[in-house]
Design a protein around this motif. Structure first.
Motif, mmCIF file in Angstrom:
data_model
loop_
_atom_site.group_PDB
_atom_site.id
_atom_site.type_symbol
_atom_site.label_atom_id
_atom_site.label_comp_id
_atom_site.label_asym_id
_atom_site.label_seq_id
_atom_site.Cartn_x
_atom_site.Cartn_y
_atom_site.Cartn_z
ATOM 1 N N ARG A 92 0.819 -1.222 0.000
ATOM 2 C CA ARG A 92 0.000 0.000 0.000
ATOM 3 C C ARG A 92 0.851 1.270 0.000
ATOM 4 N NH1 ARG A 92 -3.242 -4.344 -0.481
ATOM 5 N NH2 ARG A 92 -4.149 -5.099 1.465
ATOM 6 N N GLN A 93 1.975 1.231 0.726
ATOM 7 C CA GLN A 93 2.697 2.454 1.065
ATOM 8 C C GLN A 93 3.224 3.214 -0.149
ATOM 9 O OE1 GLN A 93 6.233 2.945 0.883
ATOM 10 N NE2 GLN A 93 6.275 4.915 1.952
ATOM 11 N N LEU A 140 -5.623 1.054 3.438
ATOM 12 C CA LEU A 140 -4.574 1.255 4.432
ATOM 13 C C LEU A 140 -5.165 1.727 5.762
ATOM 14 C CD1 LEU A 140 -1.458 1.105 4.651
ATOM 15 C CD2 LEU A 140 -1.418 3.559 4.191
ATOM 16 N N SER A 206 1.505 -1.266 5.442
ATOM 17 C CA SER A 206 0.466 -1.916 6.243
ATOM 18 C C SER A 206 1.013 -3.206 6.857
ATOM 19 C CB SER A 206 -0.742 -2.247 5.367
ATOM 20 O OG SER A 206 -1.555 -3.228 5.983
#
Length: 446
Positions: A92-93, A140, A206
Motif C-alpha cells: 500500500r505504502q 490502508l 500496512s
C-alpha cells in the motif's frame, strides 16, 4: 490504576484480546486520507464550476465539454481497477505516497493548459492517481484503524469529499471568473494535494499486508514503533493468508457473493447521486421552484448535515441494517417525487430534501463496506474493483439523466432512478453481510 490499563485488563480477562487504543499515528493516517477525499471532491467540483468560462475561451464543442467534465471520472475508473490490484502485489505504502506527487504536479500544470487536449490529459492523470487512492487510502486506513473506531474514521472520508465538492461550487459561484481566474482555480487543487503529500512522507507499510506476505518481523516492528503494540502474534487470519495472485479470486467460491453485493450496492447508491447533483440546476428548473439559488444552497446544507450526522448511526448500527434501511428511505423519497412529478415544485422539495440528507448519510458506508468485504490479500483489488464499477454506473447515470429530463420529464426520470434504488434495497436486504466486527486490523493476545 490507569483507566486505559483497567480497560485493557478487562478486555484481556474476557477475551484474551487487548483493544488497540487510538494514537497520534492513527490520526495522521486518517488526516492524510481525509485530504485525498477532499482533493477528489474539489477536483470533480471545480471543473463544473469553470467549464462555462473555458467553453468560451477555448471554443469548446459539446463533445469537448463532455470529455473535460468526465475526464477525472474516466481516470478514476482505470486508476481504481489497475492500481488497486497493483497495491496487493507491491504493498500500500508506495502508491499511497507517490500518487500524490503526480496529483500535485498535474493539478498545478492545469494553469498552463490553454487547449482542451492538454487539460483533458492532465485531468485524466489526476483522476487516475485519485483512483489509486480510492483503492489504497481506505484499505490502508482500515488496516491501521482500531476496530471500534473503524466505522467512524472510514465514514468520515465521504464527509470530506462533500466538503471539497461544495467548496469548489461555492468558489466557482462567488469568484468572478475570467480565463485567468478559471485556470487559477483549477491549479489551486495542487495546494491540498501538496499538503497531503508532505503529511504522508514517512507513512509505513500496512502490517496486515506484510503479514499476508509472510514478513512477520517487519510487521511486528511497525506495530511496535508506530502503534505501541508488542510483538505477540495477531489474532487474525492475516498471519497465515497466502498471497492471492489471480484477479479471478474476487469471484471464487466464498468470496463472489461479497464482491457482487459490493458492486450492486455501491453502484445503486452513486448512480442517482452523481446524476442528480451534476444536473441540479436542470432539476430545479424542471421543478419550477422559486429562487433556485436559495434552494440549491439549502440542498447543499442538507448534503453537508447528512454526511456529518450520518456518522453516528453508521458507527452505532450494524453495516447491514444501516445500508438496507437508508436504501429503503431513499427509494421512498424518489418514489414520491416520481408520483408527484406534475405537482407544485414546493411540495416536491420536501422528499427531495429528505433524500439529500439520507443519501449524504448513506454515502458514508461506501468508504466502510468495501474495505470490510475482502481479506487482506484481496483488499486492494476488491476495493479498486468496486470503485471502478461504481464509476461506470456514475457515468451512465450522468449521461442518461439530462436526456431523460428533456424527453420524459421529472416524474419518469425520478421513476427510473427509484428503480435503481429499489435494486439496492432488495440486494441489501438479501445479500448484505454484517461486517461491523470484522477484524481488518490486528488485535493482540498477551
Amino acid at each position: 490504576m490507569d483507566s486505559k490499563v483497567r480497560r485493557a485488563n478487562a478486555d484481556r480477562s474476557h477475551t484474551g484480546i487487548v483493544r488497540e487504543p487510538l494514537t497520534v499515528f492513527h490520526l495522521r493516517v486518517t488526516a492524510t486520507t481525509f485530504g485525498a477525499n477532499f482533493s477528489d471532491g474539489y477536483a470533480l467540483g471545480i471543473i463544473g464550476a469553470v467549464l462555462p468560462v473555458l467553453a468560451h475561451t477555448m471554443g469548446l464543442s459539446g463533445v469537448w465539454q463532455g470529455l473535460l467534465g468526465s475526464s477525472a471520472l474516466i481516470g478514476l475508473f482505470f486508476g481504481s481497477i489497475l492500481l488497486g490490484r497493483l497495491a496487493d502485489h507491491i504493498g500500500r505504502q508506495k502508491l499511497y505516497l507517490y500518487n500524490f506527487v503526480l496529483i500535485a504536479l498535474a493539478s498545478a500544470a492545469q494553469y498552463w493548459a490553454h487547449d482542451p487536449l492538454t487539460l483533458f490529459l492532465l485531468r485524466l492523470v489526476i483522476g487516475f492517481c485519485l483512483g489509486a487512492d480510492y483503492a489504497v487510502g481506505p484499505t490502508l486506513l482500515s488496516e491501521f484503524a482500531p476496530r471500534r473506531l473503524r466505522g467512524i474514521l472510514l465514514g468520515s472520508l465521504t464527509v470530506l469529499w462533500t466538503v471539497g465538492y461544495v467548496l469548489a461550487n461555492i468558489l466557482g459561484t462567488y469568484i468572478p471568473l475570467t480565463d485567468s481566474a478559471a485556470r487559477w482555480l483549477l491549479a489551486s487543487g495542487a495546494l491540498p494535494a501538496l499538503l497531503v503529500l508532505l503529511l504522508r512522507i514517512g507513512t509505513p507499510e500496512s502490517p496486515s499486508w506484510l503479514d499476508s506476505r509472510g514478513r512477520h518481523q517487519e510487521a511486528a516492528a511497525i506495530r511496535r514503533d508506530y502503534l505501541g503494540q508488542d510483538t505477540a502474534l495477531p489474532v487474525s487470519t492475516t498471519a497465515v493468508e497466502a498471497p492471492v495472485t489471480r484477479y479471478g479470486a474476487l469471484f471464487a467460491k466464498g468470496q463472489r457473493r461479497n464482491t457482487w453485493f459490493g458492486v450492486l450496492f455501491y453502484s445503486a447508491q452513486v448512480l442517482p447521486y452523481f446524476a442528480i447533483y451534476t444536473f441540479m440546476s436542470s432539476i430545479l428548473e424542471t421543478l419550477h421552484v422559486s429562487d433556485p439559488d436559495a434552494q440549491n444552497l439549502l440542498l447543499n446544507l442538507f448534503l453537508l448535515a447528512g454526511g456529518v450526522i450520518g456518522l453516528w448511526p453508521v458507527q452505532r448500527m450494524g453495516r447491514r441494517p444501516f445500508t438496507a434501511w437508508t436504501f429503503a428511505i431513499m427509494t421512498a423519497c424518489l418514489g414520491v417525487m416520481a408520483l408527484l412529478g406534475n405537482t407544485s415544485g414546493a411540495w416536491l422539495m420536501v422528499p427531495f430534501l429528505i433524500y439529500t440528507f439520507v443519501m449524504a448519510a448513506a454515502s458514508n458506508i461506501t468508504q466502510i463496506y468495501p474495505a470490510e468485504l475482502f481479506p487482506t490479500a484481496l483488499r486492494g483489488s476488491g476495493v479498486g474493483f468496486l470503485n471502478g464499477a461504481s464509476r461506470i454506473a456514475s457515468a451512465v447515470g450522468t449521461f442518461v439523466l439530462p436526456v431523460s429530463l428533456s424527453s420524459l420529464g421529472i416524474g419518469w426520470s425520478m421513476g427510473w432512478l427509484t428503480l435503481v434504488l429499489l435494486l439496492g434495497t432488495v440486494v441489501s436486504f438479501a445479500w448484505a453481510p454484517e461486517t461491523k466486527d470484522t477484524v481488518t486490523t490486528e488485535e493482540w493476545i498477551h
